[in-house]
Write an enzyme that holds these catalytic residues in place. Structure first.
Site, short mmCIF file in Angstrom:
data_model
loop_
_atom_site.label_atom_id
_atom_site.label_comp_id
_atom_site.label_asym_id
_atom_site.label_seq_id
_atom_site.Cartn_x
_atom_site.Cartn_y
_atom_site.Cartn_z
N CYS A 2 0.84 -1.19 0.00
CA CYS A 2 0.00 0.00 0.00
C CYS A 2 0.88 1.24 0.00
O CYS A 2 2.08 1.18 0.26
CB CYS A 2 -0.90 0.03 1.23
SG CYS A 2 -1.83 -1.49 1.49
N ARG A 31 1.28 1.91 -5.88
CA ARG A 31 1.51 0.93 -4.82
C ARG A 31 0.25 0.13 -4.48
O ARG A 31 0.31 -0.83 -3.70
CB ARG A 31 2.03 1.63 -3.56
CG ARG A 31 3.34 2.35 -3.75
CD ARG A 31 3.83 2.93 -2.44
NE ARG A 31 4.04 1.90 -1.45
CZ ARG A 31 5.16 1.19 -1.33
NH1 ARG A 31 6.16 1.40 -2.17
NH2 ARG A 31 5.27 0.28 -0.41
N TRP A 78 -3.64 -2.01 -1.55
CA TRP A 78 -3.64 -3.28 -2.29
C TRP A 78 -3.97 -4.36 -1.27
O TRP A 78 -3.21 -4.60 -0.34
CB TRP A 78 -2.28 -3.54 -2.93
CG TRP A 78 -2.23 -4.72 -3.85
CD1 TRP A 78 -2.65 -4.76 -5.15
CD2 TRP A 78 -1.73 -6.03 -3.56
NE1 TRP A 78 -2.43 -6.01 -5.68
CE2 TRP A 78 -1.87 -6.81 -4.73
CE3 TRP A 78 -1.17 -6.61 -2.43
CZ2 TRP A 78 -1.48 -8.14 -4.80
CZ3 TRP A 78 -0.77 -7.94 -2.49
CH2 TRP A 78 -0.92 -8.69 -3.66
N ASN A 104 0.85 -0.15 5.94
CA ASN A 104 1.33 -0.97 4.83
C ASN A 104 2.08 -2.15 5.43
O ASN A 104 3.01 -1.96 6.21
CB ASN A 104 2.27 -0.16 3.92
CG ASN A 104 2.94 -1.02 2.87
OD1 ASN A 104 2.36 -2.00 2.39
ND2 ASN A 104 4.17 -0.68 2.50
N GLY A 105 1.68 -3.37 5.08
CA GLY A 105 2.36 -4.55 5.60
C GLY A 105 1.38 -5.60 6.08
O GLY A 105 0.19 -5.57 5.73
N GLU A 469 11.95 -12.43 -19.79
CA GLU A 469 11.45 -11.09 -19.53
C GLU A 469 10.37 -10.71 -20.55
O GLU A 469 9.36 -10.09 -20.20
CB GLU A 469 12.59 -10.08 -19.55
CG GLU A 469 12.18 -8.64 -19.29
CD GLU A 469 11.55 -8.41 -17.91
OE1 GLU A 469 10.96 -7.33 -17.72
OE2 GLU A 469 11.66 -9.29 -17.04
N LYS A 473 6.51 -9.78 -19.54
CA LYS A 473 5.92 -8.48 -19.86
C LYS A 473 4.57 -8.63 -20.55
O LYS A 473 3.61 -7.94 -20.22
CB LYS A 473 6.87 -7.68 -20.76
CG LYS A 473 7.96 -6.97 -20.02
CD LYS A 473 7.41 -5.85 -19.16
CE LYS A 473 8.44 -5.35 -18.18
NZ LYS A 473 8.68 -6.25 -17.05
N GLU A 476 1.91 -9.87 -17.98
CA GLU A 476 1.45 -8.95 -16.94
C GLU A 476 0.77 -7.70 -17.50
O GLU A 476 -0.09 -7.12 -16.83
CB GLU A 476 2.60 -8.55 -16.02
CG GLU A 476 3.73 -7.80 -16.66
CD GLU A 476 4.87 -7.51 -15.67
OE1 GLU A 476 4.72 -7.81 -14.48
OE2 GLU A 476 5.91 -7.00 -16.11
N HIS A 492 11.28 -30.62 -26.28
CA HIS A 492 11.04 -31.58 -25.22
C HIS A 492 9.72 -31.31 -24.50
O HIS A 492 9.66 -31.19 -23.28
CB HIS A 492 12.20 -31.56 -24.23
CG HIS A 492 13.50 -31.90 -24.86
ND1 HIS A 492 13.89 -33.18 -25.16
CD2 HIS A 492 14.53 -31.10 -25.28
CE1 HIS A 492 15.08 -33.18 -25.72
NE2 HIS A 492 15.49 -31.91 -25.82
N LYS A 592 3.24 -2.29 -7.80
CA LYS A 592 4.60 -1.95 -8.19
C LYS A 592 5.64 -2.57 -7.26
O LYS A 592 6.64 -3.13 -7.72
CB LYS A 592 4.76 -0.42 -8.17
CG LYS A 592 6.13 0.08 -8.61
CD LYS A 592 6.38 -0.20 -10.08
CE LYS A 592 7.70 0.38 -10.54
NZ LYS A 592 8.01 -0.06 -11.92
#
Length: 597
Positions: A2, A31, A78, A104-105, A469, A473, A476, A492, A592
């Site tokens: 958050c 955030r 969040w 936050n946490g 990467e 990208k 997401e 395989h 983020k």
């Protein structure tokens, strides 16, 4: 995960202070954006307004500019405990409504504390873990403790990582506490701010006081007090520094989105990162010495930072060094000792999995080095040697310019460690610029991939971390299911899914070109729609290969190939997202900075 903000002012009008809090919440929204809330404290009351949704939705629903007071708290959430809702939004209050908390946490022992408080007669309104903090403070105040002592007792009762801000009716101070989650003080004339990050405060001040782990204290309009959990008082003036990052990075500045803007800033991020690395010779020399003396080098990261670290580890492995890439959340199965060095890579410096890994390895005696993009962060504080990229603030949730600057910094470190001449890095900025000039091709490819449900990204050698990467990208940002493999592994199992029109993106950094060409043939023979992203070598010049589209970027030295590839794979994902009509800056279910395990 958050964003929190507290402001105490003696100069601004109530309306100006409320509007400033809202603006900072907009900057912190990267955030978390499940819900938003504010608390204001006037002479006789604390008022809380909050709502599910974005900052703009909150403003429309709750009209925060009409709130009164000289002390404000703000929170953008969040969700971790309790679904996003008006009730679960922060701030949270005690039974009397005289205490307001933003957090936050994660409070690990909140269920135990909540049950105990309920037995003592406290009534809870939300499903969150945060609310116990307000009730704990209320409990200790009823026992006769002063506000700060009650706050400290409450903090010492909770377990878990946190950044917490509290206001208490009639007290002009904002109380704060930090353990592992980010929190910084901003100092201005007649005003003090405290926020999850420094750049959110840059419209007011760039004078920053970092708060270290296991410290609490309080601020008022003119006072800043910090105390360690152990009781030792901290000299805040000794920590005060001036942050030189430009606040202009907090707006689109005419670009389509933050992500678009930040991709196009990559060349500047690389330039400033390498300039800084080359200028800070003392700390870089210490880092190289520490790595060169290590028996083994562990390279720890999560998500995009892991991919940058994997590239670094592969370069060292190829040269014969023992380098072990570690996904941060899986660090338990890799044992480091005092003979080893651990390089922890994190854009924010607050990634919880990486922070825990660094503490774990440090406790085992390993020497900890870090590479982050912010100053005064938790991972840097846990490090013996703290290195920094200079990408500037990155608002888009997806790492773009921060990843590219990580690649540049790690090329510099690995070349120094391997005894290579770093002159080739003088072309790094131009290399990224050349890649940015291929945005038209990225638009075409992204628009094509937008129509697909699945894709493969394949590479060989250093192309593997870039493939990882690229797949990350487009997952997401554009919500397209994509998997990445070493190209040789595609035979395989993965090739079983390939049929006519299945998109396969090949990352060609100029290594193992013959083998990669064979893999293209194998996929084409099954009807795959092959796309090749090449550095220097154009594989489609071979008429035997069936390639739907190839983009080629020229580099003066093949070691620069990852720098040329990074903006290209980012832009493809960006244009795929744009084609699908989704917001690339705020991908669903993501935030983020991941400050929970």
């Amino acid at each position: 995960m958050c964003g929190i903000i507290g402001i105490a002012s003696e100069k601004l009008s109530d309306r100006k202070l409320a509007e400033l809090t809202v603006e900072i919440l907009r900057r912190l929204e990267y955030r978390g954006y499940d819900s938003v809330g504010m608390a204001s404290m006037s002479e006789d009351r604390i008022e809380v307004r909050k709502a599910k949704g974005s900052v703009e939705e909150f403003v429309k629903k709750r009209s925060p500019s009409t709130m009164k007071g000289k002390v404000f708290l703000g929170h953008t959430r969040w969700a971790t405990h309790g679904e996003p809702s008006d009730i679960n939004a922060h701030p949270h209050t005690d039974c009397s409504g005289e205490i307001a908390v933003v957090h936050n946490g994660t409070i690990l022992n909140f269920a135990e504390l909540k049950n105990d408080l309920i037995q003592k007669g406290h009534e809870f309104k939300s499903e969150t873990d945060t609310e116990v903090v307000a009730h704990l403070i209320e409990h200790y105040r009823k026992l006769g403790m002063d506000n700060f002592t009650a706050f400290k007792r409450a903090i010492l009762s909770i377990e878990g990582d946190h950044a917490i801000l509290v206001v208490i009716k009639g007290d002009p101070r904002i109380f704060f506490s930090k353990r592992n989650n980010p929190l910084k003080i901003g100092v201005a004339d007649g005003m003090t701010l405290i926020s999850s990050d420094s750049w959110s405060m840059f419209m007011v001040t760039n004078k920053i006081i970092p708060i270290n782990d296991e410290e609490f204290g309080y601020i008022s309009a003119r006072e800043r007090y910090i105390e360690k959990f152990s009781g030792e008082r901290v000299d805040t003036n000794s920590r005060l520094y001036t942050e030189d990052t430009e606040s202009l990075a907090s707006s689109h500045e005419g670009y389509e989105s933050f992500m678009h803007k930040e991709i196009l800033e990559s060349h500047l991020a690389v330039r400033e990162t390498l300039r800084s690395m080359m200028r800070e010779t003392e700390i870089v020399s210490k880092a190289i010495k520490s790595l060169s003396e290590a028996r083994r080098i562990f390279v720890v990261g999560a998500g995009t930072s892991y991919h940058a670290g994997l590239m670094f580890a592969l370069r060292l492995q190829k040269a014969g060094l023992t380098s072990i890439p570690v996904i941060a959340s899986e660090h338990h199965y890799f044992r480091a000792t005092e003979d080893d060095a651990v390089l922890v890579i994190s854009q924010s410096g607050e990634t919880m999995d990486s922070l825990i890994a660094s503490k774990h390895y440090r406790a085992n005696g390993a020497r900890i080095l870090s590479l982050t993009n912010t100053l005064g962060n938790s991972i840097s504080h846990e490090s013996d040697i703290a290195l920094h990229t200079r990408a500037g603030p990155e608002v888009g949730v997806a790492a773009t310019k921060t990843f590219t600057s990580q690649v540049a910094a790690l090329l510099f470190l690995s070349s120094n460690l391997l005894g290579e001449d770093v002159e080739y890095l003088k072309e790094a900025e131009q290399t990224v610029t050349n890649s940015l000039q291929a945005m038209g091709y990225a638009l075409e490819i992204g628009t094509q991939l937008c129509k697909k449900s699945n894709a493969y990204y394949l590479g060989r050698g250093l192309g593997v971390p870039m493939a990882l990467e690229g797949a990350l990208k487009i997952k997401e940002i554009a919500y397209i299911h994509a998997e990445a493999y070493p190209a040789g592994e595609s035979k395989h199992g993965p090739i079983a899914l390939v049929e006519k029109g299945f998109p396969v993106v090949f990352i060609n950094l100029g290594e193992f070109v013959g083998e990669l060409s064979n893999n293209i043939k194998e996929m084409s023979a099954r009807g795959a729609e092959t796309i090749v992203l090449s550095i220097n070598n154009r594989l489609s010049d071979n008429k035997e290969l069936k390639v739907w589209r190839e983009v080629s970027v020229s580099v003066s030295d093949t070691r620069l190939a990852p720098l040329a590839m990074a903006p290209l794979i980012q832009a493809i994902a960006y244009y795929a997202a744009k084609c699908k009509g989704v917001n690339p800056d705020r991908p669903r279910n993501l935030a983020k900075t991941v400050t929970v395990q």
